[in-house]
Design an enzyme around this catalytic site. Structure first.
Site, PDB file in Angstrom:
ATOM      1  N   SER A  26      -9.917 -31.540 -10.553  1.00 51.33           N
ATOM      2  CA  SER A  26      -8.991 -30.880 -11.474  1.00 51.33           C
ATOM      3  C   SER A  26      -8.352 -31.923 -12.369  1.00 51.33           C
ATOM      4  CB  SER A  26      -7.895 -30.149 -10.702  1.00 51.33           C
ATOM      5  OG  SER A  26      -6.856 -29.744 -11.595  1.00 51.33           O
ATOM      6  N   TYR A  51      -1.632 -29.393  -4.809  1.00 51.51           N
ATOM      7  CA  TYR A  51      -2.974 -29.121  -5.356  1.00 51.51           C
ATOM      8  C   TYR A  51      -3.530 -30.387  -6.005  1.00 51.51           C
ATOM      9  CZ  TYR A  51      -6.545 -26.972  -8.374  1.00 51.51           C
ATOM     10  OH  TYR A  51      -7.707 -26.655  -9.019  1.00 51.51           O
TER      11      TYR A  51
HETATM   12  P1  NDP Z   1     -12.098 -18.796  -8.324  1.00 56.58           P
HETATM   13  O1  NDP Z   1     -10.945 -18.572  -7.427  1.00 56.58           O
HETATM   14  O2  NDP Z   1     -12.238 -17.958  -9.534  1.00 56.58           O
HETATM   15  O3  NDP Z   1     -13.460 -18.766  -7.476  1.00 56.58           O
HETATM   16  C1  NDP Z   1     -13.488 -19.502  -6.276  1.00 56.58           C
HETATM   17  C2  NDP Z   1     -14.879 -19.485  -5.692  1.00 56.58           C
HETATM   18  O4  NDP Z   1     -14.835 -20.265  -4.487  1.00 56.58           O
HETATM   19  C3  NDP Z   1     -15.331 -18.113  -5.306  1.00 56.58           C
HETATM   20  O5  NDP Z   1     -16.743 -18.044  -5.439  1.00 56.58           O
HETATM   21  C4  NDP Z   1     -14.913 -18.021  -3.829  1.00 56.58           C
HETATM   22  O6  NDP Z   1     -15.788 -17.193  -3.080  1.00 56.58           O
HETATM   23  C5  NDP Z   1     -15.118 -19.448  -3.367  1.00 56.58           C
HETATM   24  N1  NDP Z   1     -14.233 -19.801  -2.267  1.00 56.58           N
HETATM   25  C6  NDP Z   1     -12.885 -19.733  -2.215  1.00 56.58           C
HETATM   26  N2  NDP Z   1     -12.434 -20.136  -1.018  1.00 56.58           N
HETATM   27  C7  NDP Z   1     -13.539 -20.462  -0.298  1.00 56.58           C
HETATM   28  C8  NDP Z   1     -13.743 -20.939   1.020  1.00 56.58           C
HETATM   29  N3  NDP Z   1     -12.722 -21.142   1.866  1.00 56.58           N
HETATM   30  N4  NDP Z   1     -15.004 -21.160   1.424  1.00 56.58           N
HETATM   31  C9  NDP Z   1     -16.054 -20.947   0.607  1.00 56.58           C
HETATM   32  N5  NDP Z   1     -15.921 -20.480  -0.643  1.00 56.58           N
HETATM   33  C10 NDP Z   1     -14.679 -20.245  -1.086  1.00 56.58           C
HETATM   34  O7  NDP Z   1     -11.994 -20.341  -8.752  1.00 56.58           O
HETATM   35  P2  NDP Z   1     -12.567 -21.126 -10.022  1.00 56.58           P
HETATM   36  O8  NDP Z   1     -13.947 -20.733 -10.304  1.00 56.58           O
HETATM   37  O9  NDP Z   1     -11.539 -21.077 -11.091  1.00 56.58           O
HETATM   38  O10 NDP Z   1     -12.509 -22.610  -9.438  1.00 56.58           O
HETATM   39  C11 NDP Z   1     -13.633 -23.313  -8.973  1.00 56.58           C
HETATM   40  C12 NDP Z   1     -13.209 -24.753  -8.690  1.00 56.58           C
HETATM   41  O11 NDP Z   1     -12.669 -25.320  -9.886  1.00 56.58           O
HETATM   42  C13 NDP Z   1     -12.123 -24.876  -7.634  1.00 56.58           C
HETATM   43  O12 NDP Z   1     -12.371 -26.030  -6.845  1.00 56.58           O
HETATM   44  C14 NDP Z   1     -10.858 -25.051  -8.439  1.00 56.58           C
HETATM   45  O13 NDP Z   1      -9.852 -25.722  -7.735  1.00 56.58           O
HETATM   46  C15 NDP Z   1     -11.384 -25.854  -9.615  1.00 56.58           C
HETATM   47  N6  NDP Z   1     -10.552 -25.783 -10.818  1.00 56.58           N
HETATM   48  C16 NDP Z   1     -10.432 -24.625 -11.544  1.00 56.58           C
HETATM   49  C17 NDP Z   1      -9.660 -24.594 -12.695  1.00 56.58           C
HETATM   50  C18 NDP Z   1      -9.510 -23.376 -13.525  1.00 56.58           C
HETATM   51  O14 NDP Z   1      -8.747 -23.436 -14.521  1.00 56.58           O
HETATM   52  N7  NDP Z   1     -10.161 -22.267 -13.247  1.00 56.58           N
HETATM   53  C19 NDP Z   1      -8.943 -25.793 -13.155  1.00 56.58           C
HETATM   54  C20 NDP Z   1      -9.135 -26.951 -12.334  1.00 56.58           C
HETATM   55  C21 NDP Z   1      -9.918 -26.927 -11.219  1.00 56.58           C
HETATM   56  P3  NDP Z   1     -15.355 -15.771  -2.392  1.00 56.58           P
HETATM   57  O15 NDP Z   1     -14.650 -14.944  -3.408  1.00 56.58           O
HETATM   58  O16 NDP Z   1     -16.663 -15.203  -1.961  1.00 56.58           O
HETATM   59  O17 NDP Z   1     -14.492 -16.132  -1.221  1.00 56.58           O
END
Ligand code: NDP
Length: 248
Positions: free
Chosen positions: A143, A157
């Site tokens: 991030s 975070y």
């Molecule tokens: P979302 O919350 O939109 O999606 C998260 C994804 O991760 C989903 O596919 C979810 O699957 C999966 N997930 C969540 N928890 C778990 C777990 N415990 N085990 C396995 N899978 C899990 O997040 P984003 O797509 O926005 O974020 C993706 C990455 O990017 C993250 O690491 C986030 O911290 C990082 N990020 C995002 C930003 C943003 O602005 N969007 C900014 C900076 C970093 P399911 O629903 O099936 O549980």
């Protein structure tokens, strides 16, 4: 054949958002793709059908990144079903806001943040490395907040993502001799369920970027696909910001 033909990729947390876009991009480049998920089985299965429609092998496996044994089983399942593992993408992450001294963030949520964002990533890498060969790729999603924490309440975070950035540099040293590269991509505001571009806070983030807008998951996935490709063979230990210039 395509850039990633014959490669097998695991995208941890691939059912929605950035992870789903990464899975699409890697499949577009010819990789077989396994995604993991927890709460969104229907989205995961629909994505698998879409990936198969691109002519690659695909699968979805339920595995909670907070639980080491599930992460180990996930990595082992990829290798037993697809025969190899070439590209590991650590995308699953959770967000937690709360200011120090403010008891609004329960300790159980803090524990889960560390388990998902740090321990799960470390476990995935530890389990995957023995299977990975020369040319292997490990790419984590960090991030922009790891480098610059502009707003109150982001400490936990940001620190969890900074840990992964530090591991990335350390692992690049450990795995360089094996010909495996290790890099981290740091998103700024990307429009997903975690950070919707129509939230109350969205305009603050938008205005903080140089480009004055949110990014789309595909714009993040393009950087991951590049790092996964043979063209990125001399890039390791690097942090690639895909953040619209929010830290510029
Ligand atoms: P979302 O919350 O939109 O999606 C998260 C994804 O991760 C989903 O596919 C979810 O699957 C999966 N997930 C969540 N928890 C778990 C777990 N415990 N085990 C396995 N899978 C899990 O997040 P984003 O797509 O926005 O974020 C993706 C990455 O990017 C993250 O690491 C986030 O911290 C990082 N990020 C995002 C930003 C943003 O602005 N969007 C900014 C900076 C970093 P399911 O629903 O099936 O549980």
């Amino acid at each position: 054949s395509k850039k990633l033909s014959g490669k097998v990729a695991l995208v941890i947390g691939g059912s929605r958002g950035i992870g789903a876009a990464i899975a699409q991009a890697l499949a577009d480049d010819g990789a077989d793709v396994v995604i993991s998920y927890v709460a969104s089985p229907a989205k995961a299965e629909a994505l698998v059908r879409e990936l198969e429609g691109k002519g690659v092998r695909a699968a979805a496996i339920k595995a909670d990144q907070a639980h080491s044994i599930e992460v180990e089983n996930l990595v082992n399942a990829v290798v037993s079903r697809f025969g190899q593992l070439d590209i590991l993408v650590n995308n699953a992450g959770v967000f937690l806001a709360g200011q120090v001294g403010d008891d609004s963030t329960p300790i159980a949520e803090f524990d889960r943040l560390l388990e998902v964002n740090i321990k799960g990533v470390v476990t995935a890498v530890r389990t995957a490395v023995p299977f990975m060969k020369e040319g292997g790729r490990i790419i984590s999603i960090g991030s922009s907040s790891a480098d610059k924490t502009t707003y109150p309440g982001f400490g936990d975070y940001a620190a969890s993502k900074a840990a992964v950035a530090a591991y990335t540099r350390g692992w690049s040293r450990d795995l360089g001799p094996k010909g495996i590269t290790v890099n981290i991509v740091q998103p700024g505001p990307i429009n997903t369920d975690m950070n919707p571009s129509d939230s109350d806070f969205a305009n603050v983030l938008r205005q903080a970027t140089a480009l004055g807008r949110y990014g789309q998951p595909e714009e993040l996935a393009a950087a991951v696909a590049f790092l996964a490709s043979p063209a990125a063979s001399f890039i390791t230990g690097a942090t690639i910001n895909v953040d619209g210039g929010i830290n510029a």
